[in-house]
Design a protein around this motif. Structure first.
Motif, PDB file in Angstrom:
ATOM      1  N   GLY A 332      51.597 115.312   2.186  1.00 52.75           N
ATOM      2  CA  GLY A 332      52.925 115.077   2.741  1.00 52.75           C
ATOM      3  C   GLY A 332      53.615 113.893   2.111  1.00 52.75           C
ATOM      4  O   GLY A 332      54.740 113.552   2.487  1.00 52.75           O
ATOM      5  N   PHE A 333      52.930 113.238   1.159  1.00 56.41           N
ATOM      6  CA  PHE A 333      53.501 112.120   0.400  1.00 56.41           C
ATOM      7  C   PHE A 333      53.354 112.439  -1.083  1.00 56.41           C
ATOM      8  O   PHE A 333      52.520 113.256  -1.481  1.00 56.41           O
ATOM      9  CB  PHE A 333      52.778 110.811   0.713  1.00 56.41           C
ATOM     10  CG  PHE A 333      52.980 110.309   2.109  1.00 56.41           C
ATOM     11  CD1 PHE A 333      53.905 109.311   2.385  1.00 56.41           C
ATOM     12  CD2 PHE A 333      52.237 110.828   3.168  1.00 56.41           C
ATOM     13  CE1 PHE A 333      54.092 108.844   3.674  1.00 56.41           C
ATOM     14  CE2 PHE A 333      52.422 110.370   4.462  1.00 56.41           C
ATOM     15  CZ  PHE A 333      53.352 109.376   4.720  1.00 56.41           C
ATOM     16  N   ALA A 334      54.157 111.788  -1.919  1.00 55.11           N
ATOM     17  CA  ALA A 334      54.072 112.002  -3.355  1.00 55.11           C
ATOM     18  C   ALA A 334      54.412 110.711  -4.080  1.00 55.11           C
ATOM     19  O   ALA A 334      55.090 109.833  -3.528  1.00 55.11           O
ATOM     20  CB  ALA A 334      55.028 113.111  -3.791  1.00 55.11           C
ATOM     21  N   LEU A 335      53.938 110.597  -5.318  1.00 56.29           N
ATOM     22  CA  LEU A 335      54.345 109.467  -6.144  1.00 56.29           C
ATOM     23  C   LEU A 335      55.798 109.646  -6.565  1.00 56.29           C
ATOM     24  O   LEU A 335      56.214 110.749  -6.940  1.00 56.29           O
ATOM     25  CB  LEU A 335      53.475 109.371  -7.397  1.00 56.29           C
ATOM     26  CG  LEU A 335      52.068 108.777  -7.253  1.00 56.29           C
ATOM     27  CD1 LEU A 335      51.392 108.735  -8.625  1.00 56.29           C
ATOM     28  CD2 LEU A 335      52.107 107.381  -6.651  1.00 56.29           C
ATOM     29  N   ASP A 336      56.553 108.580  -6.499  1.00 52.36           N
ATOM     30  CA  ASP A 336      57.935 108.590  -6.959  1.00 52.36           C
ATOM     31  C   ASP A 336      57.930 108.379  -8.472  1.00 52.36           C
ATOM     32  O   ASP A 336      57.643 107.286  -8.958  1.00 52.36           O
ATOM     33  CB  ASP A 336      58.714 107.468  -6.266  1.00 52.36           C
ATOM     34  CG  ASP A 336      60.172 107.422  -6.668  1.00 52.36           C
ATOM     35  OD1 ASP A 336      60.584 108.208  -7.551  1.00 52.36           O
ATOM     36  OD2 ASP A 336      60.911 106.590  -6.100  1.00 52.36           O
ATOM     37  N   ARG A 337      58.234 109.431  -9.228  1.00 50.54           N
ATOM     38  CA  ARG A 337      58.139 109.342 -10.688  1.00 50.54           C
ATOM     39  C   ARG A 337      59.082 108.288 -11.263  1.00 50.54           C
ATOM     40  O   ARG A 337      58.843 107.748 -12.336  1.00 50.54           O
ATOM     41  CB  ARG A 337      58.410 110.689 -11.337  1.00 50.54           C
ATOM     42  CG  ARG A 337      59.836 111.178 -11.242  1.00 50.54           C
ATOM     43  CD  ARG A 337      60.173 112.192 -12.345  1.00 50.54           C
ATOM     44  NE  ARG A 337      59.177 113.216 -12.470  1.00 50.54           N
ATOM     45  CZ  ARG A 337      59.117 114.317 -11.725  1.00 50.54           C
ATOM     46  NH1 ARG A 337      60.003 114.472 -10.749  1.00 50.54           N
ATOM     47  NH2 ARG A 337      58.206 115.228 -11.923  1.00 50.54           N
ATOM     48  N   GLU A 338      60.164 107.998 -10.544  1.00 49.72           N
ATOM     49  CA  GLU A 338      61.105 106.997 -11.044  1.00 49.72           C
ATOM     50  C   GLU A 338      60.500 105.600 -11.061  1.00 49.72           C
ATOM     51  O   GLU A 338      61.033 104.702 -11.708  1.00 49.72           O
ATOM     52  CB  GLU A 338      62.374 107.005 -10.182  1.00 49.72           C
ATOM     53  CG  GLU A 338      63.112 108.331 -10.156  1.00 49.72           C
ATOM     54  CD  GLU A 338      63.531 108.788 -11.545  1.00 49.72           C
ATOM     55  OE1 GLU A 338      63.941 107.929 -12.357  1.00 49.72           O
ATOM     56  OE2 GLU A 338      63.436 110.004 -11.831  1.00 49.72           O
ATOM     57  N   THR A 339      59.382 105.423 -10.353  1.00 46.12           N
ATOM     58  CA  THR A 339      58.751 104.103 -10.295  1.00 46.12           C
ATOM     59  C   THR A 339      57.493 104.021 -11.151  1.00 46.12           C
ATOM     60  O   THR A 339      56.823 102.987 -11.159  1.00 46.12           O
ATOM     61  CB  THR A 339      58.389 103.745  -8.837  1.00 46.12           C
ATOM     62  OG1 THR A 339      57.383 104.655  -8.350  1.00 46.12           O
ATOM     63  CG2 THR A 339      59.609 103.823  -7.937  1.00 46.12           C
ATOM     64  N   LEU A 340      57.145 105.089 -11.860  1.00 39.29           N
ATOM     65  CA  LEU A 340      55.955 105.064 -12.704  1.00 39.29           C
ATOM     66  C   LEU A 340      56.139 104.070 -13.838  1.00 39.29           C
ATOM     67  O   LEU A 340      57.180 104.073 -14.511  1.00 39.29           O
ATOM     68  CB  LEU A 340      55.674 106.452 -13.279  1.00 39.29           C
ATOM     69  CG  LEU A 340      55.160 107.525 -12.312  1.00 39.29           C
ATOM     70  CD1 LEU A 340      55.101 108.885 -13.015  1.00 39.29           C
ATOM     71  CD2 LEU A 340      53.780 107.148 -11.778  1.00 39.29           C
ATOM     72  N   PRO A 341      55.150 103.213 -14.098  1.00 39.30           N
ATOM     73  CA  PRO A 341      55.271 102.258 -15.198  1.00 39.30           C
ATOM     74  C   PRO A 341      55.113 102.951 -16.549  1.00 39.30           C
ATOM     75  O   PRO A 341      54.695 104.115 -16.629  1.00 39.30           O
ATOM     76  CB  PRO A 341      54.118 101.274 -14.929  1.00 39.30           C
ATOM     77  CG  PRO A 341      53.098 102.109 -14.224  1.00 39.30           C
ATOM     78  CD  PRO A 341      53.879 103.066 -13.366  1.00 39.30           C
TER      79      PRO A 341
END
Length: 400
Positions: A332-341
Motif C-alpha cells: 500500500g506504499f511505494a517509493l517516490d521515484r522523484e526522490t531517488l538519488p
C-alpha cells in the motif's frame, strides 16, 4: 452503498438477518453473513485480485492491519491445509484482520485439504463476511481509496452500530503506523527448508555455498525456501537486530524481507542498520518492505498509494532484461521515484500505474524489488531474482 436491513418482510419475502457487518469510517455499512471467528476487528480494507492462494494470502504477515476483499467469487473451495501457511512466526498475530468474499464457503474439493476455510479462520481468529457485492466494494475502493473500517460477526445479528462506527472513525489508519513489531521473530534462527514438490513435501538442501542473514520485517516462508533452493544457508534475525550483530556473522549477503505498515516508521530503526551494511559493501537484496527500506536508506521517500497493489496478476517491466513479467504484489506504499538519488537506478516499473517496482545501486552491490518474486501465490516469472542475488554475492567474493 448501505445494504438492506435483514430479517424484515418485503412483498411477502422474509429477508435473512445479517450476522456480519462492514462498517466504514465514512458511515457506509455493508451487511452480510459471518463465518470464521466471531467478534470485532478494525483495519484498512483492500482488495486482492488473485484467483488462487487464499491461504497463503491470509497468512502473509504483510497483511497485518488489513481486511482483505477477494475479487474472485469462489474462495474456500479447495479448503485449507497445514503446508501452505506463509507466516513463520506462529505466535504473532494472524496477519489479515478480516476477510470478505462474495459467496458462502463450500465443502473443500482437494486431496490436500484438511479443514474447511471457515473452521481454519475460526482457529486463527480471523473474522469472515460473505454475501455482499464484492465488485461494488472493489469499485468503491478504486474510486475513494482504501477505507478504514470495522468488520464484525455476531451470530445473533445484534450490533451496536453507533459504537462500531465510532471505532472505525477513531482508528488512525496504517499511514504512520509501524506494524513490524507484531510480526517479526523474537530471536534469531536458522532455516534450511527447500521448496515443496508433489509427493515429497518440503526438502532440505544437499549443500550450501553462501551464508545469508535475512532481516525479518514479516518474512514469508517461500522467500526462505527459495533462498535455500539457491544454495544459501540462511539465518533469520529480528527486525531490530543491529548492524554489528549482523556483520559479526560474516554473511555473504543480507536479505531485507517483506512486511506490513508504514515504511517510514519502520525506517526509524531499520535504515541506520542498512546504511551501516551498505558502507561495508555487503551484498543486499530486498523485497516489498525491504525494497522500501533500501530506498529510504539511500535517501528516497515513500508515499501512500490510493488503492495499493494486491494480487497475482500484475504486469511489471524489468529494464535490465527488457521483458514484461506477471508478478504477485502486496503493498500500500511505494517509493517516490522523484526522490531517488543518482546512485539508485530504476530497474522495474508497474505497467498498471507506472509506479516504481525496483532499484539497483550503482555504487554498492545492492538491489530490491517492490513485487514478490517468490510468489506463493502467484506466477514464477521473477524467480530469477534469487539467482541474481547469488550472482551478486559470488561477484563480491572475487578480489578487486
Amino acid at each position: 452503498m448501505t445494504s438492506v436491513q435483514g430479517d424484515t418482510e418485503t412483498d411477502g419475502w422474509t429477508l435473512p438477518k445479517a450476522t456480519a457487518l462492514l462498517v466504514m469510517a465514512d458511515g457506509t455499512i455493508l451487511e452480510g453473513f459471518g463465518f470464521g471467528a466471531t467478534g470485532v476487528a478494525v483495519g484498512e480494507v483492500c482488495f486482492n485480485t488473485a484467483m488462487t492462494g487464499y491461504e497463503e494470502i491470509l497468512t502473509d504477515p504483510s497483511y497485518a492491519g488489513q481486511i482483505i476483499t477477494f475479487t474472485f467469487p469462489h474462495i474456500g473451495n479447495v479448503g485449507t491445509n497445514e503446508e501452505d501457511i506463509e507466516t513463520v512466526n506462529l505466535a504473532a498475530s494472524a496477519g489479515a484482520r478480516g476477510v470478505i468474499v462474495r459467496a458462502d464457503v463450500t465443502d473443500p474439493s482437494n486431496f490436500r485439504a484438511t479443514r474447511r476455510l471457515d473452521a481454519w479462520l475460526k482457529a486463527r481468529g480471523i473474522i469472515g463476511l460473505y454475501g455482499i457485492d464484492t465488485r461494488a466494494l472493489t469499485a468503491l475502493i478504486r474510486e475513494r481509496g482504501m477505507p478504514n473500517a470495522v468488520i464484525a460477526h455476531e451470530p445473533d445479528g445484534q450490533f451496536d452500530r453507533s459504537a462500531l462506527l465510532a471505532e472505525a472513525a477513531a482508528w488512525p489508519g496504517i499511514d504512520g503506523m509501524d506494524l513490524v513489531p507484531g510480526v517479526t521473530s523474537a530471536q534469531r534462527y536458522d532455516w534450511d527448508e527447500t521448496s515443496w514438490t508433489l509427493g515429497q513435501g518440503y526438502g532440505r538442501p544437499a549443500e550450501t555455498k553462501y551464508k545469508v542473514v535475512a532481516i525479518d520485517y514479516g518474512i514469508k516462508r517461500n522467500i526462505l525456501r527459495l533462498l535455500s533452493d539457491s544454495g544459501c544457508a540462511v539465518t533469520v534475525v529480528p527486525a531490530t537486530a543491529s548492524a554489528q550483530d549482523i556483520l559479526a556473522m560474516a554473511p555473504d549477503g543480507v536479505f531485507l524481507s517483506n512486511g506490513p505498515g508504514d515504511p517510514a516508521e519502520t525506517g526509524h530503526y531499520a535504515v541506520p542498520v542498512i546504511k551501516a551494511l551498505l558502507e561495508k559493501h555487503v551484498p543486499i537484496f530486498g523485497i516489498c518492505l525491504g525494497h522500501q527500506m533500501l530506498g529510504l536508506a539511500v535517501g528516497a521517500h515513500t508515499l501512500k498509494m490510493k488503492q495499493g497493489h494486491h494480487g497475482a496478476n500484475h504486469p511489471v517491466k524489468d529494464f535490465t532484461t527488457d521483458k514484461v513479467e506477471i508478478v504477485s504484489m502486496n503493498h500500500g506504499f511505494a517509493l517516490d521515484r522523484e526522490t531517488l538519488p543518482a546512485n539508485a537506478a530504476e530497474t522495474h516499473v508497474s505497467l498498471f500505474d507506472g509506479s516504481n517496482c525496483g532499484i539497483a545501486l550503482t555504487d554498492r552491490p545492492a538491489f530490491s524489488v517492490q513485487h514478490h518474486p517468490e510468489a506463493s501465490p502467484g506466477p514464477r516469472d521473477s524467480h530469477y531474482l534469487f539467482k541474481r542475488f547469488v550472482e551478486t554475492m559470488e561477484k563480491a567474493r572475487v578480489p578487486g
